[in-house]
Scaffold this motif. Structure first.
Motif, PDB file in Angstrom:
ATOM      1  N   UNK A 120      59.739  14.325   3.039  1.00  0.00           N
ATOM      2  CA  UNK A 120      58.368  14.740   3.314  1.00  0.00           C
ATOM      3  C   UNK A 120      58.095  16.198   2.961  1.00  0.00           C
ATOM      4  N   UNK A 172      53.372  22.932 -10.567  1.00  0.00           N
ATOM      5  CA  UNK A 172      54.279  22.230 -11.466  1.00  0.00           C
ATOM      6  C   UNK A 172      53.810  22.228 -12.914  1.00  0.00           C
ATOM      7  N   UNK A 224      58.529  30.247  -4.072  1.00  0.00           N
ATOM      8  CA  UNK A 224      58.593  29.049  -3.223  1.00  0.00           C
ATOM      9  C   UNK A 224      59.712  29.218  -2.216  1.00  0.00           C
ATOM     10  N   UNK A 225      59.537  28.705  -1.011  1.00  0.00           N
ATOM     11  CA  UNK A 225      60.553  28.866   0.032  1.00  0.00           C
ATOM     12  C   UNK A 225      61.922  28.423  -0.473  1.00  0.00           C
ATOM     13  N   UNK A 226      62.851  29.349  -0.537  1.00  0.00           N
ATOM     14  CA  UNK A 226      64.195  29.039  -0.987  1.00  0.00           C
ATOM     15  C   UNK A 226      64.382  29.076  -2.481  1.00  0.00           C
ATOM     16  N   UNK A 227      63.313  29.371  -3.221  1.00  0.00           N
ATOM     17  CA  UNK A 227      63.410  29.321  -4.675  1.00  0.00           C
ATOM     18  C   UNK A 227      63.438  30.687  -5.321  1.00  0.00           C
ATOM     19  N   UNK A 265      52.142  24.384  -1.514  1.00  0.00           N
ATOM     20  CA  UNK A 265      52.172  23.565  -2.732  1.00  0.00           C
ATOM     21  C   UNK A 265      52.398  22.134  -2.276  1.00  0.00           C
ATOM     22  N   UNK A 324      53.293   9.447   0.272  1.00  0.00           N
ATOM     23  CA  UNK A 324      53.191  10.552   1.227  1.00  0.00           C
ATOM     24  C   UNK A 324      52.799  11.833   0.488  1.00  0.00           C
ATOM     25  N   UNK A 325      52.466  12.852   1.263  1.00  0.00           N
ATOM     26  CA  UNK A 325      52.303  14.202   0.735  1.00  0.00           C
ATOM     27  C   UNK A 325      53.542  15.007   1.111  1.00  0.00           C
ATOM     28  N   UNK A 326      54.132  15.647   0.131  1.00  0.00           N
ATOM     29  CA  UNK A 326      55.294  16.517   0.376  1.00  0.00           C
ATOM     30  C   UNK A 326      54.872  17.954   0.072  1.00  0.00           C
ATOM     31  N   UNK A 327      55.201  18.832   0.987  1.00  0.00           N
ATOM     32  CA  UNK A 327      54.744  20.221   0.881  1.00  0.00           C
ATOM     33  C   UNK A 327      55.906  21.196   0.798  1.00  0.00           C
ATOM     34  N   UNK A 328      55.610  22.346   0.276  1.00  0.00           N
ATOM     35  CA  UNK A 328      56.444  23.513   0.491  1.00  0.00           C
ATOM     36  C   UNK A 328      55.506  24.710   0.526  1.00  0.00           C
ATOM     37  N   UNK A 377      53.629  11.774  -9.281  1.00  0.00           N
ATOM     38  CA  UNK A 377      53.315  12.949  -8.453  1.00  0.00           C
ATOM     39  C   UNK A 377      52.013  13.572  -8.933  1.00  0.00           C
ATOM     40  N   UNK A 403      57.959  19.616 -12.901  1.00  0.00           N
ATOM     41  CA  UNK A 403      57.655  20.524 -14.010  1.00  0.00           C
ATOM     42  C   UNK A 403      58.287  20.028 -15.300  1.00  0.00           C
ATOM     43  N   UNK A 443      52.922  11.874  -3.509  1.00  0.00           N
ATOM     44  CA  UNK A 443      53.912  10.989  -4.125  1.00  0.00           C
ATOM     45  C   UNK A 443      53.454   9.551  -3.938  1.00  0.00           C
ATOM     46  N   UNK A 444      53.272   8.861  -5.027  1.00  0.00           N
ATOM     47  CA  UNK A 444      52.642   7.539  -4.927  1.00  0.00           C
ATOM     48  C   UNK A 444      53.174   6.604  -6.016  1.00  0.00           C
ATOM     49  N   UNK A 476      52.502  17.990  -3.112  1.00  0.00           N
ATOM     50  CA  UNK A 476      52.611  16.913  -4.099  1.00  0.00           C
ATOM     51  C   UNK A 476      52.327  15.585  -3.407  1.00  0.00           C
ATOM     52  N   UNK A 500      62.853  23.705  -3.008  1.00  0.00           N
ATOM     53  CA  UNK A 500      63.029  24.664  -4.102  1.00  0.00           C
ATOM     54  C   UNK A 500      64.506  24.956  -4.294  1.00  0.00           C
TER      55      UNK A 500
END
Lengths: 336, 213
Positions: A315, B195, B150-153, B97, B111-115, B62, A257, B101-102, B99, A319
């Motif tokens: 992976x 984002x 978001x998880x934990x956010x 969500x 890879x793809x990173x998720x939350x 991203x 962001x 990453x490349x 992202x 947050x």
């Protein structure tokens, strides 16, 4: 104790910089062993930092011009909010940085033996509290210098290098947020960096006079007020390879962001790391070997840094909540 | 002719019972689907050493997206008129969500990173029936507040405005009829947990069972 900024290559620091592992750490702070055997981060006990300038001119830079560049660099650090740094120029002195005792002196000094060191910061510390009692900075006359506004081809920019050294003077160690390439004749060249505290300077002729978020995070950690800590969070976890911890991995937290990058290190045998001073948000994590400079520029030379792994992303996204810690993160890397 | 009139008279009570009257309450719930949307692209850039180039050094790239997800819908409303229903609505979903990453400068595998994001929408919706009878089409629209975690956010809040339409049909007749309801709408969100921190319009579809009394 001395911290160096290198030109083209990193030299081993003359003394070890102890990497402190604290819950809010996001970079390396300079640590010192104190009398009780523990390691504490060094910091000034009070402000302003009163400093002298060595009354010595070099080709292209007079002592008053050096003082003006130092004053600008101090103000750049002092602009970091919620920290409360201040400084005061006392006057010019005939003392060199290395010969001064009881006074903070910044000036040019001859160090032909350090042919890849642009400047260095040394300290006198309280061995009980870790408080900085005195700090001196020399700029190496082996190199040509300039105070030109836009830089001067073939000459190192005084303000850029002083800005880095003043980061040390305030207690910051080196950041690994930078990429380098090995030059054919030896040494390294910086390709890019995201911290003024990266240990290798830009090529002569360049100016690099701005702080990055990693620098702000580090200074805020050392001197920030409680509101800063309450407003930010951290990520903790481990870097592992085949199930075992990786020591000395460089961990980067990137916020898509804000495009802000903050660095950290795995500082224990089990690969534990903490990246702190993070604004609330969702982060990408990436680990890489500490191979863009001499590891001695970052960690104590006694640390057995593991370089044998490939850079890798976590992976999942992580947050970070305001004032919270996202824990239990495991970045799995593979051997090269 | 007489037979026809009688037939109409006989039908009237049944139809009238199936139609809500002013002040009728309707409760309902169902499941649905919320579409995904782009969530922004960003580059992890470093300041380039001027002697090596003029563009920033990109450590990695991203490209992010919020994925589509199932929803759980609950609503409670009151008929202002036999055709106009005003409802309080609640919708819950847990989209991912992601992202991608490349383009890593040092060759890290892309890879793809998720939350996962817990998404809650609290709002009010007006529904106007376009006709009476078996299959009843309607148009709808409303607004609310979107809360995403978001998880934990931390909680992110945003305004939500939606408009759409659908169809409903009574399953039972009487004073307390059940009906089924299907709706498709476009949902404008002033901000999302993506984002890019900008507004998005996402499609939503839902189906549910309603009970009036």
């Amino acid at each position: 104790m001395r911290a160096l900024r290198a030109a083209g290559v990193i030299l081993l620091c003359s003394v070890s910089l102890f990497a402190l592992s604290r819950s809010v750490e996001a970079y390396l702070k300079i640590g010192t062993k104190v009398s009780n055997g523990g390691v504490v981060s060094i910091r000034w006990g009070g402000f302003p930092v009163r400093y002298f300038i060595t009354n010595r001119d070099v080709a292209g830079v007079t002592a008053p011009q050096l003082q003006q560049a130092v004053d600008r660099a101090f103000h750049t650090w002092q602009a970091v909010p919620n920290v409360g740094l201040s400084s005061q120029f006392v006057g010019f002195t005939g003392l060199s940085p290395s010969s001064a005792v009881g006074a903070n002196v910044i000036g040019f000094e001859d160090h032909p033996e350090l042919d890849r060191v642009l400047g260095a910061t040394s300290f006198t510390l309280d061995t009980v509290s870790g408080e900085i009692l005195e700090s001196d900075i020399f700029l190496n006359t082996t190199f040509p210098w300039s105070v030109a506004t836009s830089g001067e081809a073939g000459r190192q920019d005084v303000e850029s290098i002083v800005l880095h050294e003043l980061g040390h003077l305030h207690g910051l160690g080196h950041s690994a947020l930078g990429e380098t390439e090995i030059l054919p004749g030896g040494g390294r060249r910086v390709l890019g960096e995201s911290s003024i505290m990266f240990p290798i300077a830009f090529t002569a002729g360049s100016v690099n006079r701005a702080l990055h978020e990693d620098d702000v995070a580090g200074l805020s950690d050392i001197y920030g007020n409680p509101s800063f800590l309450a407003a930010t969070g951290s990520i903790s976890g481990r870097v592992t390879k085949n199930g075992s911890g990786v020591l000395g991995a460089h961990v980067v937290a990137f916020n898509p962001t804000t495009s802000v990058m903050i660095g950290g290190f795995s500082l224990t045998d089990d690969g534990s790391f903490v990246v702190g001073a993070l604004d609330p948000g969702t982060y990408v994590l990436r680990a890489e070997p500490l191979d863009d400079g001499d590891p001695g520029a970052f960690l104590s030379t006694s640390v057995d840094v593991d370089f044998n792994f490939k850079p890798a992303f976590l992976s999942r996204l992580v947050a970070v909540a305001r004032g919270g810690t996202a824990s239990g993160v495991e970045i799995k890397v593979l051997p090269k | 002719m007489i037979r026809a009139v009688l037939g109409w008279l006989l039908l009237v009570p049944a139809v009238a019972c199936a139609q809500p009257h002013r002040g009728s309450i309707e409760l309902g719930g169902g499941i649905g689907w919320v579409g995904g949307s782009a969530a922004g692209s960003a580059a992890a850039n470093e300041t380039r050493n001027p002697s090596t180039g003029s563009t920033p050094l990109t450590l990695f790239q991203t490209d992010s997206r919020t994925l589509s997800a199932a929803t759980l819908d609950v609503r409670a409303g009151v008929y202002i008129t036999p055709r106009l229903l005003v409802s309080a609505t609640f919708q819950y979903s847990r989209p991912a969500l992601r992202a991608h990453l490349s383009s890593d400068f040092e060759g890290a595998t892309s890879i793809d990173a998720d939350t996962t994001v817990s998404s809650y929408t609290f709002g009010a919706t007006g529904e106007y029936r376009l006709s009476a009878g078996g299959w009843v089409p309607f148009v709808s629209g409303g607004a609310g507040q979107l809360r995403q975690v978001p998880d934990g956010g931390d909680v992110l809040t945003a305004a939500e405005i939606h408009a759409g339409g659908g169809i409903r049909r009574a399953l039972t007749h009487g004073r307390r009829p059940f009906s089924i309801r299907g709706e498709a709408s476009a949902s404008f969100r002033s901000r999302t947990a993506g984002f890019d921190q900008r507004h998005h319009v996402v499609p939503i579809a839902s189906a549910g069972l309603m009970w009036s009394f």
